[in-house]
Design a protein around this motif. Structure first.
Motif, PDB file in Angstrom:
ATOM      1  N   CYS A  44       0.831  -1.202   0.002  1.00 15.23           N
ATOM      2  CA  CYS A  44       0.042   0.091   0.297  1.00 15.23           C
ATOM      3  C   CYS A  44       0.925   1.328  -0.030  1.00 15.23           C
ATOM      4  O   CYS A  44       1.746   1.591   0.610  1.00 15.23           O
ATOM      5  N   HIS A  45       0.751   2.020  -0.728  1.00 15.05           N
ATOM      6  CA  HIS A  45       1.548   3.399  -1.078  1.00 15.05           C
ATOM      7  C   HIS A  45       0.822   4.424  -0.268  1.00 15.05           C
ATOM      8  O   HIS A  45       1.402   5.519   0.058  1.00 15.05           O
ATOM      9  N   ASN A  46      -0.213   4.406   0.537  1.00 20.14           N
ATOM     10  CA  ASN A  46      -0.998   5.322   1.232  1.00 20.14           C
ATOM     11  C   ASN A  46      -1.319   4.803   2.489  1.00 20.14           C
ATOM     12  O   ASN A  46      -2.480   4.535   3.007  1.00 20.14           O
ATOM     13  N   PRO A  47      -0.366   3.995   3.294  1.00 20.01           N
ATOM     14  CA  PRO A  47      -0.934   3.376   4.478  1.00 20.01           C
ATOM     15  C   PRO A  47      -1.266   4.242   5.471  1.00 20.01           C
ATOM     16  O   PRO A  47      -2.298   3.756   6.461  1.00 20.01           O
ATOM     17  N   GLY A  48      -1.213   5.327   5.690  1.00 20.80           N
ATOM     18  CA  GLY A  48      -1.606   6.342   6.567  1.00 20.80           C
ATOM     19  C   GLY A  48      -3.094   6.866   6.189  1.00 20.80           C
ATOM     20  O   GLY A  48      -3.770   7.333   7.257  1.00 20.80           O
ATOM     21  N   LEU A  49      -3.600   6.267   5.008  1.00 21.66           N
ATOM     22  CA  LEU A  49      -4.895   6.489   4.846  1.00 21.66           C
ATOM     23  C   LEU A  49      -5.944   5.508   5.148  1.00 21.66           C
ATOM     24  O   LEU A  49      -7.148   5.576   4.904  1.00 21.66           O
ATOM     25  N   GLN A  50      -5.483   4.441   5.497  1.00 22.46           N
ATOM     26  CA  GLN A  50      -6.337   3.130   5.864  1.00 22.46           C
ATOM     27  C   GLN A  50      -7.448   3.595   7.099  1.00 22.46           C
ATOM     28  O   GLN A  50      -8.441   2.947   6.787  1.00 22.46           O
ATOM     29  N   ALA A  51      -6.886   4.250   8.045  1.00 15.92           N
ATOM     30  CA  ALA A  51      -7.960   4.558   8.985  1.00 15.92           C
ATOM     31  C   ALA A  51      -8.961   5.535   8.770  1.00 15.92           C
ATOM     32  O   ALA A  51      -8.613   6.543   8.044  1.00 15.92           O
ATOM     33  N   ARG A  52     -10.227   5.495   8.982  1.00 21.31           N
ATOM     34  CA  ARG A  52     -11.076   6.454   8.682  1.00 21.31           C
ATOM     35  C   ARG A  52     -10.761   7.830   9.564  1.00 21.31           C
ATOM     36  O   ARG A  52     -11.028   9.132   9.199  1.00 21.31           O
ATOM     37  N   SER A  53      -9.689   7.870  10.817  1.00 21.40           N
ATOM     38  CA  SER A  53      -9.646   8.906  11.162  1.00 21.40           C
ATOM     39  C   SER A  53      -8.553   9.638  10.621  1.00 21.40           C
ATOM     40  O   SER A  53      -8.003  10.811  11.287  1.00 21.40           O
ATOM     41  N   ALA A  54      -8.107   9.435   9.616  1.00 20.11           N
ATOM     42  CA  ALA A  54      -7.025  10.108   8.904  1.00 20.11           C
ATOM     43  C   ALA A  54      -7.745  11.093   8.121  1.00 20.11           C
ATOM     44  O   ALA A  54      -6.843  12.046   7.755  1.00 20.11           O
ATOM     45  N   GLY A  55      -9.014  11.546   8.065  1.00 19.39           N
ATOM     46  CA  GLY A  55      -9.506  12.335   7.665  1.00 19.39           C
ATOM     47  C   GLY A  55      -9.186  14.036   8.231  1.00 19.39           C
ATOM     48  O   GLY A  55      -9.226  13.779   9.494  1.00 19.39           O
ATOM     49  N   LYS A  56      -8.940  14.747   7.543  1.00 22.35           N
ATOM     50  CA  LYS A  56      -8.572  16.092   7.969  1.00 22.35           C
ATOM     51  C   LYS A  56      -9.271  16.979   7.244  1.00 22.35           C
ATOM     52  O   LYS A  56      -9.291  18.341   7.801  1.00 22.35           O
ATOM     53  N   LEU A  57     -10.049  16.772   6.007  1.00 20.51           N
ATOM     54  CA  LEU A  57     -10.575  17.937   5.500  1.00 20.51           C
ATOM     55  C   LEU A  57     -12.275  17.559   5.333  1.00 20.51           C
ATOM     56  O   LEU A  57     -12.556  16.365   5.264  1.00 20.51           O
ATOM     57  N   ASP A  58     -13.096  18.783   5.219  1.00 21.69           N
ATOM     58  CA  ASP A  58     -14.437  18.325   4.667  1.00 21.69           C
ATOM     59  C   ASP A  58     -14.718  18.649   3.305  1.00 21.69           C
ATOM     60  O   ASP A  58     -13.766  19.373   2.640  1.00 21.69           O
ATOM     61  N   TRP A  59     -15.720  18.436   2.616  1.00 26.97           N
ATOM     62  CA  TRP A  59     -15.924  18.650   1.224  1.00 26.97           C
ATOM     63  C   TRP A  59     -15.969  20.209   1.144  1.00 26.97           C
ATOM     64  O   TRP A  59     -15.462  20.470   0.004  1.00 26.97           O
ATOM     65  N   PRO A  60     -16.572  20.918   1.780  1.00 25.99           N
ATOM     66  CA  PRO A  60     -16.306  22.518   1.412  1.00 25.99           C
ATOM     67  C   PRO A  60     -14.932  23.096   1.222  1.00 25.99           C
ATOM     68  O   PRO A  60     -14.748  23.774   0.418  1.00 25.99           O
ATOM     69  N   GLN A  61     -14.120  22.586   2.107  1.00 29.53           N
ATOM     70  CA  GLN A  61     -12.894  23.040   1.923  1.00 29.53           C
ATOM     71  C   GLN A  61     -12.361  22.472   0.660  1.00 29.53           C
ATOM     72  O   GLN A  61     -11.341  23.277  -0.115  1.00 29.53           O
ATOM     73  N   VAL A  62     -12.521  21.334   0.314  1.00 25.77           N
ATOM     74  CA  VAL A  62     -12.075  20.859  -0.887  1.00 25.77           C
ATOM     75  C   VAL A  62     -12.537  21.489  -2.108  1.00 25.77           C
ATOM     76  O   VAL A  62     -11.884  21.863  -3.208  1.00 25.77           O
ATOM     77  N   ARG A  63     -13.822  21.564  -1.985  1.00 24.75           N
ATOM     78  CA  ARG A  63     -14.645  22.337  -3.187  1.00 24.75           C
ATOM     79  C   ARG A  63     -13.916  23.844  -3.445  1.00 24.75           C
ATOM     80  O   ARG A  63     -13.755  23.910  -4.395  1.00 24.75           O
ATOM     81  N   SER A  64     -13.705  24.484  -2.495  1.00 28.67           N
ATOM     82  CA  SER A  64     -13.160  25.776  -2.386  1.00 28.67           C
ATOM     83  C   SER A  64     -11.614  25.815  -3.057  1.00 28.67           C
ATOM     84  O   SER A  64     -11.369  26.501  -4.108  1.00 28.67           O
ATOM     85  N   MET A  65     -10.759  24.738  -2.797  1.00 27.84           N
ATOM     86  CA  MET A  65      -9.591  24.394  -3.464  1.00 27.84           C
ATOM     87  C   MET A  65      -9.867  24.197  -4.966  1.00 27.84           C
ATOM     88  O   MET A  65      -8.840  24.667  -5.722  1.00 27.84           O
ATOM     89  N   LEU A  66     -10.701  23.390  -5.169  1.00 28.06           N
ATOM     90  CA  LEU A  66     -10.961  23.034  -6.581  1.00 28.06           C
ATOM     91  C   LEU A  66     -11.421  24.382  -7.632  1.00 28.06           C
ATOM     92  O   LEU A  66     -10.979  24.503  -8.402  1.00 28.06           O
ATOM     93  N   ALA A  67     -12.163  25.109  -7.006  1.00 29.91           N
ATOM     94  CA  ALA A  67     -12.882  26.233  -7.721  1.00 29.91           C
ATOM     95  C   ALA A  67     -11.622  27.251  -7.679  1.00 29.91           C
ATOM     96  O   ALA A  67     -11.726  27.680  -8.964  1.00 29.91           O
ATOM     97  N   ALA A  68     -10.642  27.234  -7.231  1.00 31.14           N
ATOM     98  CA  ALA A  68      -9.674  28.048  -7.286  1.00 31.14           C
ATOM     99  C   ALA A  68      -8.750  27.675  -8.443  1.00 31.14           C
ATOM    100  O   ALA A  68      -7.756  28.339  -8.912  1.00 31.14           O
ATOM    101  N   TRP A  92     -20.200  14.601  -4.076  1.00 33.64           N
ATOM    102  CA  TRP A  92     -19.149  15.315  -4.034  1.00 33.64           C
ATOM    103  C   TRP A  92     -18.775  15.198  -5.813  1.00 33.64           C
ATOM    104  O   TRP A  92     -18.391  16.250  -6.175  1.00 33.64           O
ATOM    105  N   MET A  93     -18.900  14.078  -6.557  1.00 36.67           N
ATOM    106  CA  MET A  93     -18.868  14.181  -7.997  1.00 36.67           C
ATOM    107  C   MET A  93     -19.668  15.004  -8.720  1.00 36.67           C
ATOM    108  O   MET A  93     -19.167  15.623  -9.550  1.00 36.67           O
ATOM    109  N   HIS A  94     -21.059  15.221  -8.364  1.00 35.75           N
ATOM    110  CA  HIS A  94     -21.804  15.923  -8.863  1.00 35.75           C
ATOM    111  C   HIS A  94     -21.479  17.341  -8.807  1.00 35.75           C
ATOM    112  O   HIS A  94     -21.300  18.568  -9.831  1.00 35.75           O
ATOM    113  N   ASP A  95     -20.725  17.808  -7.586  1.00 35.19           N
ATOM    114  CA  ASP A  95     -20.591  19.097  -7.355  1.00 35.19           C
ATOM    115  C   ASP A  95     -19.133  19.625  -8.117  1.00 35.19           C
ATOM    116  O   ASP A  95     -18.984  20.627  -8.551  1.00 35.19           O
ATOM    117  N   ALA A  96     -18.262  18.410  -8.230  1.00 38.31           N
ATOM    118  CA  ALA A  96     -16.991  18.941  -8.798  1.00 38.31           C
ATOM    119  C   ALA A  96     -17.278  18.951 -10.283  1.00 38.31           C
ATOM    120  O   ALA A  96     -16.439  19.548 -10.987  1.00 38.31           O
TER     121      ALA A  96
END
Length: 234
Positions: A44-68, A92-96
């Protein structure tokens, strides 16, 4: 993973790679990483992402980054972890897509019915094919993985999305002979685009010398089997 992360617990997204030229072949994209994966592949090349607790962002934050970045990007790829783990994925896909971004998906096919639910929203799927028939559970470490993965492949092939099947090589759980069988299996199912990629351990070290294994005979066989084939190694 060079990600933008904001420390806040209990959120579904682990980070975003603002610009990537390798996560969707031929496209410049942002890659969004979804936290959580139930499989435990040794490479696994992203073992740090295996746990659900690895979440740091919510979708509104990501959406604003994509919009920029609209106007600079061709699309966005949802990766992980395992993105189909998130019940919000379709939203998320619809939004993006609204600002004009194409949608890509990296998945291991862990949840076939969830893949089926979003397949019509996706322009491109990168599907991890873990091993030849009979060898998948040894790679994932989870009994029952194999049936899910092959079901997901059928769903992806039936969709309108462009499909690339990629297999990460790990000589600890696969052989050159099994790679011949895997090429035959994928070709018989109608796969046209395939890739083999060099496996690495949790520290980023290559699991094998790519100049020696799997060898030119295997690579030539895969080149002949598919309309498009990529061999990805360091």
């Amino acid at each position: 993973m060079n990600s933008i992360c904001i420390t806040e617990p209990g959120l579904p997204l682990a980070g975003i790679e603002p610009f990537s030229s390798c996560d969707w072949p031929g496209r410049l994209v942002a890659t969004v990483f979804v936290a959580g994966c139930p499989w435990r592949c040794g490479y696994c090349h992203n073992p740090g992402l295996q746990a659900r607790s690895a979440g740091k962002l919510d979708w509104p934050q990501v959406r604003s980054m994509l919009a920029a970045r609209v106007g600079f990007l061709d699309g966005v790829v949802f990766s992980g972890g395992e993105p189909t783990l998130a019940p919000q994925l379709a939203d998320w896909m619809h939004d993006a897509r609204q600002p004009g971004l194409a949608i890509g998906l990296h998945t291991a096919g862990i949840y076939p019915q969830r893949l089926a639910a979003v397949a019509g929203l996706v322009d491109w799927i990168g599907l991890d094919i873990k091993a030849a028939p009979g060898g998948v559970d040894a790679v994932t470490g989870v009994p029952g993985s194999e049936a899910r993965m092959w079901q997901a492949l059928d769903i992806a092939l039936d969709s309108a999305a462009e499909l690339e099947c990629r297999t990460t090589l790990d000589p600890r759980v696969m052989t050159a002979d099994s790679l011949y069988r895997l090429a035959d299996t994928l070709q018989a199912k109608g796969v046209r685009h395939a890739a083999l990629q060099q496996g690495r351990d949790g520290t980023g070290q290559a699991l094998f010398d790519a100049s020696c294994w799997p060898g030119p005979s295997v690579l030539d066989y895969w080149h002949q089997a598919f309309h498009q084939f990529s061999w990805r190694h360091a």
